[in-house]
Design an enzyme around this catalytic site. Structure first.
Site, PDB file in Angstrom:
ATOM      1  N   SER A   1      -2.918   1.716  -1.628  1.00  0.00           N
ATOM      2  CA  SER A   1      -2.255   2.498  -2.829  1.00  0.00           C
ATOM      3  C   SER A   1      -1.445   2.169  -3.103  1.00  0.00           C
ATOM      4  O   SER A   1      -0.406   1.455  -2.012  1.00  0.00           O
ATOM      5  CB  SER A   1      -2.573   3.710  -3.282  1.00  0.00           C
ATOM      6  OG  SER A   1      -2.225   5.064  -1.946  1.00  0.00           O
ATOM      7  N   LYS A   2      -0.663   2.451  -4.243  1.00  0.00           N
ATOM      8  CA  LYS A   2       1.181   1.549  -4.325  1.00  0.00           C
ATOM      9  C   LYS A   2       2.023   2.779  -3.748  1.00  0.00           C
ATOM     10  O   LYS A   2       2.862   2.106  -2.472  1.00  0.00           O
ATOM     11  CB  LYS A   2       1.362   1.990  -5.696  1.00  0.00           C
ATOM     12  CG  LYS A   2       2.860   1.997  -5.957  1.00  0.00           C
ATOM     13  CD  LYS A   2       2.449  -0.348  -6.892  1.00  0.00           C
ATOM     14  CE  LYS A   2       3.853  -0.331  -6.842  1.00  0.00           C
ATOM     15  NZ  LYS A   2       4.470  -1.974  -6.194  1.00  0.00           N
TER      16      LYS A   2
END
Ligand SMILES: [Zn+2]
Length: 298
Positions: free
Chosen positions: A249-250
């Site tokens: 994920s980011k």
């Protein structure tokens, strides 16, 4: 849990399953900037399409009107052009889901002829998990504000041959129950819009990340209910992992294309990093967008 797919498809087998000139798509949502996960998808989409003599359609998946922003869409076109991935369809004019609202309503009307389509006022909290148990099926609610629309799916198994994961068996009615076509805010859902779009745009090869594999059975079933005779061929590719088996994920440090570019990297280096993160290249190698086909050829 996500099962790791193979890295490269059997191109000869894919070609014979698809016939001449397949059409695939790159379909980002303008809810943020392009990141390395998108680049991995672009490598697969363009690499496989070109290897098969096929075309790539760019679709802007802006069905979620709350989270999509015009600046993200502008950035998406810019970043894609900077990387060098050029779509055959959907650049001028862009193909946006938001510009075809009538299409989804017509699809829903078509479904009404053969199955139950009904209003539902359940919240996510009411439903609890992924599966909708059919609470509103018999309630005959009037459609309207604060009410979503659901489609009763047929029972039974869906079997399909994923080009990287092999044969898959899914039971949509047990996985998700009656499918939400429009949410309570009046937005068409991802599952519904994408199935309608792949059908109406003539997409014959769907190449996407392995996190979406559980959606495929219901999309094949829905497409058939909409009148599609031959389902697209599906191919779910590996995702960038953070090392403990989770999709990156980011927050786990997945870098944006713009950040890497402003740090001075070239497009070939960025594509190289993405390819290396899934094992298609050795770390440190670069590759240009027009060369990615060679990653899939023996
Ligand atoms: Zn309900």
């Amino acid at each position: 849990m996500i099962i790791d797919p193979l890295l490269r498809p059997d191109l000869a087998r894919l070609a014979s399953a698809l016939g001449s000139s397949p059409l695939t798509r790159f379909a980002p949502s303008p809810t943020g900037y392009l990141h390395l996960g998108h680049v991995v998808n672009a490598i697969y989409v363009w690499g496989i399409a070109r290897a098969l003599g096929g075309r790539v359609l760019l679709r802007i998946e802006d069905h979620d009107r709350i989270r999509c922003r015009p600046e993200y869409e502008r950035a998406l076109f810019e970043d894609l052009a900077w990387l060098g991935f050029e779509p055959d369809i959907g650049l001028d004019p862009p193909l946006r889901q938001s510009e075809a609202p009538g299409v989804y309503g017509q699809a829903l009307d078509r479904l009404r002829e053969s199955t139950r389509v009904y209003a539902c006022d359940c919240s996510r909290k009411d439903i609890g998990g992924e599966r909708y148990e059919g609470r509103c099926r018999e309630r005959q609610l009037e459609p309207g504000h604060g009410r979503g629309i659901r489609v009763q799916l047929g029972n039974g198994d869906e079997v399909f041959d994923d080009a990287l994961l092999g044969r898959q068996l899914q039971t949509p009615a047990e996985q998700c129950g009656d499918l939400l076509a429009r949410d309570r805010d009046g937005h068409w859902t991802y599952q519904f819009a994408v199935t309608v779009d792949d059908f109406r745009q003539g997409v014959t090869l769907v190449i996407r990340g392995a996190d979406l594999v559980s959606s495929t059975g219901r999309q094949i079933l829905l497409a058939r209910m909409l009148g599609r005779r031959n389902a697209p061929v599906f191919m779910h590719h590996p995702l960038i992992h953070d090392g403990i088996g989770e999709k990156l994920s980011k927050s786990a440090g997945d870098a944006g294309v713009r950040e890497l570019r402003s740090a001075g990297l070239t497009a070939s280096e960025v594509i190289g990093i993405a390819a290396a993160r899934v094992g298609l290249l050795n770390p440190g190698e670069s590759i240009r967008a027009i060369e990615v086909t060679r990653l899939f050829q023996n």
